[in-house]
Design an enzyme around this catalytic site. Sequence first.
Site, mmCIF file in Angstrom:
data_model
loop_
_atom_site.group_PDB
_atom_site.id
_atom_site.type_symbol
_atom_site.label_atom_id
_atom_site.label_comp_id
_atom_site.label_asym_id
_atom_site.label_seq_id
_atom_site.Cartn_x
_atom_site.Cartn_y
_atom_site.Cartn_z
ATOM 1 N N GLY A 20 27.403 39.320 34.624
ATOM 2 C CA GLY A 20 26.914 40.001 35.814
ATOM 3 C C GLY A 20 26.965 39.238 37.111
ATOM 4 O O GLY A 20 26.814 39.840 38.178
ATOM 5 N N GLU B 215 27.738 35.743 29.006
ATOM 6 C CA GLU B 215 28.934 36.593 28.912
ATOM 7 C C GLU B 215 29.543 36.873 30.281
ATOM 8 O O GLU B 215 29.664 38.031 30.684
ATOM 9 C CB GLU B 215 28.567 37.935 28.256
ATOM 10 C CG GLU B 215 27.864 37.837 26.914
ATOM 11 C CD GLU B 215 27.310 39.188 26.436
ATOM 12 O OE1 GLU B 215 27.216 40.129 27.247
ATOM 13 O OE2 GLU B 215 26.977 39.292 25.257
ATOM 14 N N PRO B 216 29.953 35.853 31.017
ATOM 15 C CA PRO B 216 30.534 36.123 32.337
ATOM 16 C C PRO B 216 31.956 36.688 32.210
ATOM 17 O O PRO B 216 32.717 36.251 31.356
ATOM 18 C CB PRO B 216 30.570 34.736 32.998
ATOM 19 C CG PRO B 216 30.738 33.793 31.850
ATOM 20 C CD PRO B 216 29.985 34.403 30.687
ATOM 21 N N GLY B 217 32.270 37.673 33.028
ATOM 22 C CA GLY B 217 33.624 38.224 33.042
ATOM 23 C C GLY B 217 34.207 38.086 34.441
ATOM 24 O O GLY B 217 35.064 37.245 34.717
ATOM 25 N N ARG B 218 33.686 38.898 35.340
ATOM 26 C CA ARG B 218 34.173 38.938 36.721
ATOM 27 C C ARG B 218 34.157 37.559 37.383
ATOM 28 O O ARG B 218 35.082 37.165 38.075
ATOM 29 C CB ARG B 218 33.270 39.891 37.528
ATOM 30 C CG ARG B 218 33.793 40.239 38.902
ATOM 31 C CD ARG B 218 32.735 41.031 39.678
ATOM 32 N NE ARG B 218 32.243 42.177 38.951
ATOM 33 C CZ ARG B 218 32.768 43.409 39.022
ATOM 34 N NH1 ARG B 218 33.792 43.632 39.808
ATOM 35 N NH2 ARG B 218 32.257 44.410 38.330
ATOM 36 N N ARG C 138 39.805 50.247 41.402
ATOM 37 C CA ARG C 138 38.468 49.853 41.857
ATOM 38 C C ARG C 138 38.049 50.470 43.205
ATOM 39 O O ARG C 138 36.912 50.898 43.330
ATOM 40 C CB ARG C 138 38.324 48.327 41.908
ATOM 41 C CG ARG C 138 38.516 47.658 40.537
ATOM 42 C CD ARG C 138 38.062 46.205 40.511
ATOM 43 N NE ARG C 138 36.624 46.129 40.652
ATOM 44 C CZ ARG C 138 35.980 45.863 41.768
ATOM 45 N NH1 ARG C 138 36.632 45.592 42.865
ATOM 46 N NH2 ARG C 138 34.672 45.864 41.783
ATOM 47 N N TYR D 123 34.798 52.574 42.354
ATOM 48 C CA TYR D 123 33.526 51.897 42.671
ATOM 49 C C TYR D 123 33.301 51.736 44.172
ATOM 50 O O TYR D 123 32.425 50.962 44.576
ATOM 51 C CB TYR D 123 33.498 50.485 42.073
ATOM 52 C CG TYR D 123 33.854 50.351 40.615
ATOM 53 C CD1 TYR D 123 33.015 50.849 39.620
ATOM 54 C CD2 TYR D 123 35.004 49.668 40.226
ATOM 55 C CE1 TYR D 123 33.340 50.680 38.282
ATOM 56 C CE2 TYR D 123 35.323 49.487 38.887
ATOM 57 C CZ TYR D 123 34.484 50.004 37.928
ATOM 58 O OH TYR D 123 34.796 49.827 36.602
ATOM 59 N N CYS E 196 49.863 60.980 43.974
ATOM 60 C CA CYS E 196 49.482 62.254 44.564
ATOM 61 C C CYS E 196 48.021 62.562 44.300
ATOM 62 O O CYS E 196 47.677 63.414 43.473
ATOM 63 C CB CYS E 196 50.396 63.351 44.028
ATOM 64 S SG CYS E 196 52.074 63.078 44.579
ATOM 65 N N TYR F 76 38.872 43.399 36.166
ATOM 66 C CA TYR F 76 38.797 44.863 36.187
ATOM 67 C C TYR F 76 39.924 45.475 37.035
ATOM 68 O O TYR F 76 39.740 46.518 37.654
ATOM 69 C CB TYR F 76 37.405 45.329 36.667
ATOM 70 C CG TYR F 76 36.288 44.718 35.847
ATOM 71 C CD1 TYR F 76 36.089 45.101 34.524
ATOM 72 C CD2 TYR F 76 35.470 43.723 36.369
ATOM 73 C CE1 TYR F 76 35.100 44.522 33.746
ATOM 74 C CE2 TYR F 76 34.479 43.127 35.602
ATOM 75 C CZ TYR F 76 34.296 43.530 34.298
ATOM 76 O OH TYR F 76 33.315 42.954 33.526
HETATM 77 C C1 LIG Z 1 30.978 44.029 31.249
HETATM 78 C C2 LIG Z 1 30.040 43.202 30.474
HETATM 79 C C3 LIG Z 1 29.900 41.839 30.754
HETATM 80 C C4 LIG Z 1 30.619 41.153 31.881
HETATM 81 O O1 LIG Z 1 30.117 41.518 33.122
HETATM 82 P P1 LIG Z 1 30.630 40.745 34.420
HETATM 83 O O2 LIG Z 1 29.909 41.415 35.533
HETATM 84 O O3 LIG Z 1 32.082 40.928 34.483
HETATM 85 O O4 LIG Z 1 30.219 39.327 34.260
HETATM 86 C C5 LIG Z 1 29.071 41.092 29.955
HETATM 87 N N1 LIG Z 1 28.380 41.665 28.924
HETATM 88 C C6 LIG Z 1 28.484 42.972 28.633
HETATM 89 C C7 LIG Z 1 27.721 43.526 27.497
HETATM 90 C C8 LIG Z 1 29.309 43.787 29.396
HETATM 91 O O5 LIG Z 1 29.401 45.087 29.112
#
Ligand SMILES: *Cc1c(COP(=O)(O)O)cnc(C)c1O
Length: 427
Positions: free
Chosen positions: A239, A275-278, A314, A318, A346, A375
């Site tokens: 997050g 759990e970092p993604g972004r 995106r 969003y 289109c 994303y």
């Molecule tokens: C999407 C997600 C993440 C990653 O979120 P980011 O905002 O990209 O860090 C982590 N945990 C869970 C369960 C998610 O669904």
Amino acid sequence: MHHFTYRDGEMFAEGVPLSRIAREVGTPVYVYSAATLRRHFRVFDEAFAGTDHLVCYAMKANSNQAILRLLADMGAGMDIVSGGELQRAKAAGVAGEKIVFSGVGKTDAEMRAALDYGILSFNVESVAELHRLSEVAEAMGRRAPVALRINPDVDAKTHEKISTGKAVDKFGIPWLEARAAYAEAARLPGIEVKGVAMHIGSQITDLAPFEQAFTLMADLIRLLRADGHDIRHADLGGGLGVPYHGDTDMPPHPDDYAAMVKRLLGSLGVKLIMEPGRMIAGNAGVLLGRVLFVKETGSKTFVITDVGMNDLIRPTLYEAFHHILPVREPAVDAPRKVVDVVGPVCETGDYIARDRDLPVMQRGDLFAVMTAGAYGAVQSCTYNTRALVPEVLVDGERFAVIRPRLEARDIIALERLAPWQVKDEMA
Ligand SMILES: *Cc1c(COP(=O)(O)O)cnc(C)c1O
């Protein structure tokens, strides 16, 4: 912090000019910087140095095999949300003991595959899922390691489509039902309670919602232990935001985030899972495109490009903001204009930016859509039978195509006529 900078009047990805990638691979194309990915992972991981922890990269942000391999080589675990992502993690060589499985709708087949691979934890999101997982595990003669994902009902102050920790969101088990759900879990023969999980949303740029959530989590862990549960890990979700604007949305530094986590949870003796993604992938990628036409109507100027919403959804999904920078560095006093930057698809929703003040661009100019590493490519599709956008990884002076462009002929080859439509050519 990223490695896309102007050098000798044009933008480079690390040591490679973007114009060279455009020439050799074509546009549109995603370009990722290995140095940026490594740096982000290291900064985050080192913020938790000295504590028992595991960074499980949320691969749904960018699940290309080359990206997963790069992070796995640095010791990353993975947060998966489907059986397909489990296959990706396996293919990238990630061990089961470094995988956590999130998501509200796991199928029996997905549960079986994850049990078979010996994952670290199922993050269970409902009591119904808990029952089914117990049955599936029992049938395999196994016990499923589980953390219950608790929805703390806090407002992450983010876009409604990426908020996940409010009572009205579909995610997690309601805070007030947590204790009962753990009691139920303890009774089920196919379940082994291991931890607690939360994930309150994405693109969060303020520590306060995290602090609220993790305070509740610490309380819950104490309560559950008093109830007799052996809580060994705390999964804090992802997050942390990235600076899409660069000024108004500066996210907290991972060091400050980690200090807060340690203050709230450090004394509990739990293993921390993040759990970092972004935060890992966002700033490590740009989407490189080219201007096709400039169209002036009575009221607007449209810069029409070869980057469609099928390549990057995106902005329309969003209302996301992405900086757009010309690949050729504009002079400080270059003329500017307020324009809409749109794609060829289109749909009226097919835009990258609206009413954006940009240096004047012309047909043939290359531009970079910044902060597009997370994303972006994972949500791309072939709507309008546009080729699936390719991906390139840069590492120093080298670059390689890590997903080739899927051309129209490849897309058509996936389809077939119903047998009764096939005309007998011999008749
Ligand atoms: C999407 C997600 C993440 C990653 O979120 P980011 O905002 O990209 O860090 C982590 N945990 C869970 C369960 C998610 O669904």
